[in-house]
Design a protein around this motif. Sequence first.
Motif, mmCIF file in Angstrom:
data_model
loop_
_atom_site.group_PDB
_atom_site.id
_atom_site.type_symbol
_atom_site.label_atom_id
_atom_site.label_comp_id
_atom_site.label_asym_id
_atom_site.label_seq_id
_atom_site.Cartn_x
_atom_site.Cartn_y
_atom_site.Cartn_z
ATOM 1 N N ARG A 198 4.010 1.108 -1.312
ATOM 2 C CA ARG A 198 2.789 1.307 -0.535
ATOM 3 C C ARG A 198 3.031 2.532 0.328
ATOM 4 O O ARG A 198 3.925 2.534 1.175
ATOM 5 C CB ARG A 198 2.474 0.114 0.364
ATOM 6 C CG ARG A 198 1.231 0.352 1.227
ATOM 7 C CD ARG A 198 1.016 -0.552 2.414
ATOM 8 N NE ARG A 198 1.814 -1.732 2.565
ATOM 9 C CZ ARG A 198 2.855 -1.826 3.402
ATOM 10 N NH1 ARG A 198 3.249 -0.799 4.119
ATOM 11 N NH2 ARG A 198 3.504 -2.963 3.507
ATOM 12 N N GLU A 233 -8.220 -6.818 -2.952
ATOM 13 C CA GLU A 233 -8.252 -7.165 -1.535
ATOM 14 C C GLU A 233 -8.673 -8.626 -1.423
ATOM 15 O O GLU A 233 -9.689 -9.037 -1.975
ATOM 16 C CB GLU A 233 -9.230 -6.279 -0.765
ATOM 17 C CG GLU A 233 -9.262 -6.634 0.718
ATOM 18 C CD GLU A 233 -10.305 -5.882 1.519
ATOM 19 O OE1 GLU A 233 -10.351 -6.112 2.747
ATOM 20 O OE2 GLU A 233 -11.072 -5.093 0.934
ATOM 21 N N THR A 285 -9.154 0.860 0.182
ATOM 22 C CA THR A 285 -9.406 0.849 1.621
ATOM 23 C C THR A 285 -9.772 -0.574 2.026
ATOM 24 O O THR A 285 -10.904 -1.020 1.775
ATOM 25 C CB THR A 285 -10.548 1.822 1.976
ATOM 26 O OG1 THR A 285 -10.209 3.127 1.495
ATOM 27 C CG2 THR A 285 -10.758 1.876 3.487
ATOM 28 N N PRO A 300 -0.995 -5.061 4.337
ATOM 29 C CA PRO A 300 -0.908 -3.680 4.818
ATOM 30 C C PRO A 300 -1.325 -3.490 6.276
ATOM 31 O O PRO A 300 -0.985 -2.475 6.890
ATOM 32 C CB PRO A 300 -1.846 -2.916 3.888
ATOM 33 C CG PRO A 300 -2.819 -3.935 3.411
ATOM 34 C CD PRO A 300 -2.047 -5.228 3.339
ATOM 35 N N SER A 301 -2.081 -4.432 6.852
ATOM 36 C CA SER A 301 -2.497 -4.386 8.263
ATOM 37 C C SER A 301 -3.183 -3.072 8.630
ATOM 38 O O SER A 301 -2.867 -2.465 9.659
ATOM 39 C CB SER A 301 -1.301 -4.631 9.189
ATOM 40 O OG SER A 301 -0.730 -5.890 8.921
ATOM 41 N N THR A 302 -4.110 -2.635 7.791
ATOM 42 C CA THR A 302 -4.824 -1.392 8.042
ATOM 43 C C THR A 302 -6.212 -1.447 7.417
ATOM 44 O O THR A 302 -6.441 -2.245 6.500
ATOM 45 C CB THR A 302 -4.045 -0.183 7.479
ATOM 46 O OG1 THR A 302 -4.717 1.023 7.878
ATOM 47 C CG2 THR A 302 -3.931 -0.222 5.970
ATOM 48 N N THR A 303 -7.095 -0.587 7.912
ATOM 49 C CA THR A 303 -8.392 -0.370 7.256
ATOM 50 C C THR A 303 -8.476 1.071 6.772
ATOM 51 O O THR A 303 -9.554 1.560 6.444
ATOM 52 C CB THR A 303 -9.566 -0.685 8.210
ATOM 53 O OG1 THR A 303 -9.422 0.092 9.396
ATOM 54 C CG2 THR A 303 -9.618 -2.165 8.549
ATOM 55 N N SER A 304 -7.344 1.751 6.728
ATOM 56 C CA SER A 304 -7.275 3.117 6.201
ATOM 57 C C SER A 304 -7.005 3.071 4.706
ATOM 58 O O SER A 304 -6.415 2.112 4.197
ATOM 59 C CB SER A 304 -6.157 3.904 6.883
ATOM 60 O OG SER A 304 -6.405 4.013 8.261
ATOM 61 N N GLU A 305 -7.417 4.120 4.016
ATOM 62 C CA GLU A 305 -7.128 4.193 2.578
ATOM 63 C C GLU A 305 -5.620 4.100 2.366
ATOM 64 O O GLU A 305 -4.839 4.763 3.051
ATOM 65 C CB GLU A 305 -7.658 5.504 1.987
ATOM 66 C CG GLU A 305 -7.445 5.582 0.491
ATOM 67 C CD GLU A 305 -8.046 6.833 -0.108
ATOM 68 O OE1 GLU A 305 -9.058 6.717 -0.826
ATOM 69 O OE2 GLU A 305 -7.493 7.928 0.147
ATOM 70 N N THR A 306 -5.236 3.258 1.427
ATOM 71 C CA THR A 306 -3.818 2.978 1.172
ATOM 72 C C THR A 306 -3.527 3.179 -0.303
ATOM 73 O O THR A 306 -4.263 2.695 -1.153
ATOM 74 C CB THR A 306 -3.478 1.532 1.592
ATOM 75 O OG1 THR A 306 -3.823 1.366 2.972
ATOM 76 C CG2 THR A 306 -2.018 1.219 1.386
ATOM 77 N N THR A 339 -8.103 -5.493 8.892
ATOM 78 C CA THR A 339 -6.644 -5.406 9.044
ATOM 79 C C THR A 339 -5.962 -6.712 8.668
ATOM 80 O O THR A 339 -4.765 -6.729 8.375
ATOM 81 C CB THR A 339 -6.255 -5.036 10.494
ATOM 82 O OG1 THR A 339 -6.809 -6.002 11.382
ATOM 83 C CG2 THR A 339 -6.750 -3.644 10.850
#
Length: 178
Positions: free
Chosen positions: A89, A175, A60, A130-136, A64
């Motif tokens: 991904r 990260e 996560t 990934p441009s997200t803060t959601s679990e990936t 972003t």
Amino acid sequence: MALSKIQAESMNLADTFAFSGTVSGAGKVLQVVQSVVDGTYNLTTANSFADVSSMYVDITPSATSSKVLCMVAFHGVHVGSNCYLRLVRGSTAIGTGVQSGNKSSVNSGNLHIVGSNYMHETNFQFLDSPSTTSETRYKVQFITDSTDGLKVNRTSGDANALYTGRSSSTITVMEISA
């Protein structure tokens, strides 16, 4: 505050120094997640991508703008004619070659080998955005053109002898701050 020059002869390098500031800026490793696959197994599929069992990690990102460095170390062999790996991904292949015609877009070379006591090692990396803060989820998939199995973490013959071996495979993600 004025800066002072400290002379090396006046500093005892055996002392413990406390840092009370903050570190900022791009390029810092913020977190590391790794999955180690140390079991052996045989995977079969033909003419479509399938997941390599247990070769995945979830991360996560904290921002972003963060990058995620993905590193794969795979050990195994395919005794059929062709077998390739790719990094995914979610459901999107990343860091692969450009697809052309019916050719698969992949990250690895062919894992095929002739002989009973051989095992490939293939490594690949990709710096993702990934441009997200959601679990990936990052995972490894394989494709073959036959139902001959992909032998994971073992040689093709898997003989019970000192001249053959077993290994482990890993997927590691880091990260990185932007």
